[in-house]
Structure formats: structure tokens, C-alpha cells
Scaffold this motif. Structure first.
Motif, PDB file in Angstrom:
ATOM      1  N   VAL A 186      30.971  20.529   1.561  1.00 13.41           N
ATOM      2  CA  VAL A 186      31.669  19.697   2.545  1.00 13.41           C
ATOM      3  C   VAL A 186      31.060  18.298   2.649  1.00 13.41           C
ATOM      4  N   ASP A 187      29.782  18.152   2.306  1.00 14.26           N
ATOM      5  CA  ASP A 187      29.102  16.856   2.429  1.00 14.26           C
ATOM      6  C   ASP A 187      29.378  15.901   1.269  1.00 14.26           C
ATOM      7  N   GLU A 188      29.451  16.430   0.066  1.00 17.53           N
ATOM      8  CA  GLU A 188      29.598  15.589  -1.134  1.00 17.53           C
ATOM      9  C   GLU A 188      31.064  15.289  -1.410  1.00 17.53           C
ATOM     10  N   GLN A 189      31.299  14.219  -2.171  1.00 15.37           N
ATOM     11  CA  GLN A 189      32.651  13.831  -2.556  1.00 15.37           C
ATOM     12  C   GLN A 189      32.803  13.970  -4.069  1.00 15.37           C
ATOM     13  N   PHE A 190      34.032  14.301  -4.490  1.00 17.95           N
ATOM     14  CA  PHE A 190      34.275  14.544  -5.918  1.00 17.95           C
ATOM     15  C   PHE A 190      35.769  14.461  -6.202  1.00 17.95           C
ATOM     16  N   VAL A 191      36.143  13.748  -7.258  1.00 17.95           N
ATOM     17  CA  VAL A 191      37.510  13.721  -7.779  1.00 17.95           C
ATOM     18  C   VAL A 191      37.392  13.591  -9.295  1.00 17.95           C
ATOM     19  N   CYS A 192      37.907  14.578 -10.025  1.00 20.29           N
ATOM     20  CA  CYS A 192      37.820  14.522 -11.486  1.00 20.29           C
ATOM     21  C   CYS A 192      38.354  13.191 -11.996  1.00 20.29           C
ATOM     22  N   ASP A 193      37.647  12.634 -12.974  1.00 19.71           N
ATOM     23  CA  ASP A 193      38.041  11.375 -13.591  1.00 19.71           C
ATOM     24  C   ASP A 193      38.127  11.619 -15.098  1.00 19.71           C
ATOM     25  N   LEU A 194      39.235  12.228 -15.513  1.00 22.55           N
ATOM     26  CA  LEU A 194      39.390  12.650 -16.905  1.00 22.55           C
ATOM     27  C   LEU A 194      39.342  11.489 -17.895  1.00 22.55           C
ATOM     28  N   ASN A 195      39.689  10.293 -17.457  1.00 27.27           N
ATOM     29  CA  ASN A 195      39.619   9.150 -18.365  1.00 27.27           C
ATOM     30  C   ASN A 195      38.185   8.846 -18.777  1.00 27.27           C
ATOM     31  N   CYS A 205      35.369  11.412 -18.369  1.00 26.50           N
ATOM     32  CA  CYS A 205      34.666  12.600 -18.891  1.00 26.50           C
ATOM     33  C   CYS A 205      35.398  13.238 -20.056  1.00 26.50           C
ATOM     34  N   LYS A 206      36.689  12.932 -20.224  1.00 24.23           N
ATOM     35  CA  LYS A 206      37.509  13.459 -21.318  1.00 24.23           C
ATOM     36  C   LYS A 206      37.596  14.978 -21.319  1.00 24.23           C
ATOM     37  N   GLY A 207      37.488  15.603 -20.131  1.00 27.17           N
ATOM     38  CA  GLY A 207      37.581  17.052 -20.057  1.00 27.17           C
ATOM     39  C   GLY A 207      36.354  17.747 -20.613  1.00 27.17           C
ATOM     40  N   GLY A 208      35.229  17.076 -20.508  1.00 28.07           N
ATOM     41  CA  GLY A 208      33.984  17.585 -21.073  1.00 28.07           C
ATOM     42  C   GLY A 208      33.538  18.934 -20.545  1.00 28.07           C
ATOM     43  N   CYS A 209      34.003  19.329 -19.351  1.00 27.01           N
ATOM     44  CA  CYS A 209      33.607  20.632 -18.815  1.00 27.01           C
ATOM     45  C   CYS A 209      34.178  21.770 -19.662  1.00 27.01           C
ATOM     46  N   CYS A 210      35.212  21.481 -20.458  1.00 29.28           N
ATOM     47  CA  CYS A 210      35.779  22.489 -21.360  1.00 29.28           C
ATOM     48  C   CYS A 210      35.017  22.556 -22.681  1.00 29.28           C
ATOM     49  N   VAL A 211      34.033  21.670 -22.822  1.00 27.20           N
ATOM     50  CA  VAL A 211      33.259  21.589 -24.063  1.00 27.20           C
ATOM     51  C   VAL A 211      31.785  21.885 -23.812  1.00 27.20           C
ATOM     52  N   ASP A 212      31.248  21.306 -22.740  1.00 24.86           N
ATOM     53  CA  ASP A 212      29.823  21.370 -22.439  1.00 24.86           C
ATOM     54  C   ASP A 212      29.484  22.646 -21.685  1.00 24.86           C
ATOM     55  N   GLY A 213      28.467  23.341 -22.119  1.00 22.82           N
ATOM     56  CA  GLY A 213      28.043  24.525 -21.387  1.00 22.82           C
ATOM     57  C   GLY A 213      27.345  25.525 -22.294  1.00 22.82           C
ATOM     58  N   PRO A 250      27.921  19.978  -9.887  1.00 23.41           N
ATOM     59  CA  PRO A 250      28.481  19.096 -10.916  1.00 23.41           C
ATOM     60  C   PRO A 250      27.460  18.898 -12.040  1.00 23.41           C
ATOM     61  N   ARG A 251      27.951  18.590 -13.210  1.00 26.33           N
ATOM     62  CA  ARG A 251      27.051  18.282 -14.323  1.00 26.33           C
ATOM     63  C   ARG A 251      26.551  16.854 -14.111  1.00 26.33           C
ATOM     64  N   GLN A 252      25.236  16.671 -14.191  1.00 24.19           N
ATOM     65  CA  GLN A 252      24.619  15.406 -13.801  1.00 24.19           C
ATOM     66  C   GLN A 252      25.219  14.194 -14.511  1.00 24.19           C
ATOM     67  N   ASP A 253      25.291  14.210 -15.812  1.00 23.71           N
ATOM     68  CA  ASP A 253      25.833  13.059 -16.537  1.00 23.71           C
ATOM     69  C   ASP A 253      27.349  13.140 -16.672  1.00 23.71           C
ATOM     70  N   LEU A 254      27.830  14.296 -17.050  1.00 24.90           N
ATOM     71  CA  LEU A 254      29.254  14.483 -17.307  1.00 24.90           C
ATOM     72  C   LEU A 254      30.111  14.162 -16.087  1.00 24.90           C
ATOM     73  N   CYS A 255      29.665  14.534 -14.905  1.00 28.64           N
ATOM     74  CA  CYS A 255      30.459  14.373 -13.684  1.00 28.64           C
ATOM     75  C   CYS A 255      30.111  13.118 -12.886  1.00 28.64           C
ATOM     76  N   LYS A 256      29.315  12.239 -13.448  1.00 27.20           N
ATOM     77  CA  LYS A 256      28.913  11.029 -12.722  1.00 27.20           C
ATOM     78  C   LYS A 256      30.124  10.204 -12.274  1.00 27.20           C
ATOM     79  N   ALA A 257      31.094  10.029 -13.164  1.00 25.37           N
ATOM     80  CA  ALA A 257      32.291   9.247 -12.810  1.00 25.37           C
ATOM     81  C   ALA A 257      33.106   9.949 -11.722  1.00 25.37           C
ATOM     82  N   ALA A 258      33.182  11.268 -11.766  1.00 27.92           N
ATOM     83  CA  ALA A 258      33.922  12.031 -10.761  1.00 27.92           C
ATOM     84  C   ALA A 258      33.252  11.936  -9.395  1.00 27.92           C
ATOM     85  N   CYS A 259      31.935  11.937  -9.385  1.00 29.80           N
ATOM     86  CA  CYS A 259      31.206  11.784  -8.117  1.00 29.80           C
ATOM     87  C   CYS A 259      31.441  10.384  -7.547  1.00 29.80           C
ATOM     88  N   SER A 260      31.418   9.373  -8.407  1.00 28.27           N
ATOM     89  CA  SER A 260      31.673   7.995  -7.966  1.00 28.27           C
ATOM     90  C   SER A 260      33.094   7.826  -7.450  1.00 28.27           C
TER      91      SER A 260
END
Length: 192
Positions: free
Chosen positions: A14-23, A25-33, A144-154
Motif C-alpha cells: 500500500v505504501d509503494e507506487q508501481f505502474v508497468c512501463d513495458l516500453n 522493461c520490454k516485458g523482462g519479467c517474462c525473461v528474467d528469473g 519488484p526487480r531492482q533494475d528491471l522494474c526501476k522505470a515502473a517504480c518511477s
């Protein structure tokens, strides 16, 4: 932490903000892991039922992996997961014209061919859930993934969208509308 019945929700949800930014990360969560997407027992049956309708959306490599390894594979840490192409992209993924990795299962769902949207673990990302050791509680954590989700956190901070609001559909799918309403009420009171 927020406790609703047997579910323990991290304050970060509830404290943090997040909106996927596919432009970005390029859908990296489907690749990284470390493995493919974790699957519930019910989802194993859904994959078996819908796999032939999903296959046309997949890459040749993805179809080959599914044929060779099966519709899902067992991972010691995560249990049943989707297979991956060379331990990277999910076998159920494809790359669109903009170079973004997307879900073939979700594409089949969006095209009205199947009634299952995609694995719940994918729908909930960057939230991860885990049962307590005694099995009496479930933990809901924001991871969130630290580097991958940086844009989504921003982007989430820029748009001021809390994680739980961004994931309303996924949380409702997992826990129900009544759960989400309670979470929303608590979050709004918590913010005061």
C-alpha cells in the motif's frame, strides 16, 4: 503489515507506487528469473485444456520446448512452473512488433479463444505470495526487480498509483472483491 483473515499483506503493497512501463522493461519479467512462472494445481489443468489454442501464438522455440519438456515442469524451489526457452524466456511468451515480450496465453484470452487470462503469479507481479511454514497464513509481499522494474517504480510515483491499486484485478482474482474492498479501506485510512 495488514492482516485480513489469514492473509498478511506487507505495508509496501500500500505504501509503494508501481505502474508497468513495458516500453522500458520490454516485458523482462517474462525473461528474467530463476524459473518459469509458478503455477497452481488448478492452472496445470487449465494449461492442459487450453494449450492447443495457445500454441499458435507462441514462438517456434516455445512450441518446441513445450513438446520436449511438457506443458509445465517441476522446480525444486517454486514447484510447478512454465517451461523456459534456454532458462530465459517463458515458453508461453512471444515478442511483439515493438520488441516487447508478451504472454501467448493472455493473447489467446484477449482474442476470446480461452477463458483463462494467464498464470496468477504473472498477473500479480511484482507481488509475490507465499504460504507460512504452518500453512495457516499467506504472505503478500511487494518484490519488484531492482533494475528491471526501476522505470515502473518511477512511473508509479509519477502517477501516484499504489501497488495494490495497480494490481486491483489480480488481487481481486486471487482473494475476491470483498478482500480487495477491505484492503482498499484499510489503505485509505492508513494514508490519513
Amino acid at each position: 503489515m495488514i492482516v485480513i483473515d489469514d492473509v498478511i499483506v506487507s505495508d509496501a503493497v500500500v505504501d509503494e507506487q508501481f505502474v508497468c512501463d513495458l516500453n522500458h522493461c520490454k516485458g523482462g519479467c517474462c525473461v528474467d528469473g530463476d524459473a518459469g512462472a509458478p503455477l497452481t494445481d488448478e492452472e496445470l489443468d487449465l494449461i492442459n485444456h487450453f494449450v492447443d489454442l495457445v500454441k499458435p501464438y507462441l514462438t517456434d522455440e516455445g512450441r518446441a520446448v513445450i513438446e520436449a519438456q511438457g506443458h509445465y515442469v517441476y522446480d525444486r524451489e517454486f514447484g510447478w512452473v512454465t517451461p523456459t526457452i534456454a532458462h530465459k524466456m517463458c515458453a508461453y511468451g512471444y515478442v511483439d512488433a515493438q520488441g516487447i515480450v508478451k504472454c501467448g496465453i493472455e493473447k489467446a484470452y484477449n482474442d476470446g479463444l480461452i477463458s483463462w487470462r494467464k498464470p496468477l503469479s504473472c498477473h500479480l507481479f511484482p507481488i509475490r505470495t507465499k504460504a507460512s511454514h504452518d500453512g495457516k497464513h499467506e504472505y503478500v509481499n511487494y518484490e519488484p526487480r531492482q533494475d528491471l522494474c526501476k522505470a515502473a517504480c518511477s512511473l508509479g510515483k509519477k502517477l501516484k498509483v499504489p501497488v495494490y491499486v495497480f494490481l486491483k484485478d489480480a488481487l481481486t482474482r486471487k482473494y475476491g472483491a470483498a478482500f480487495y474492498e477491505v484492503l482498499d479501506k484499510i489503505a485509505k485510512e492508513y494514508k490519513r
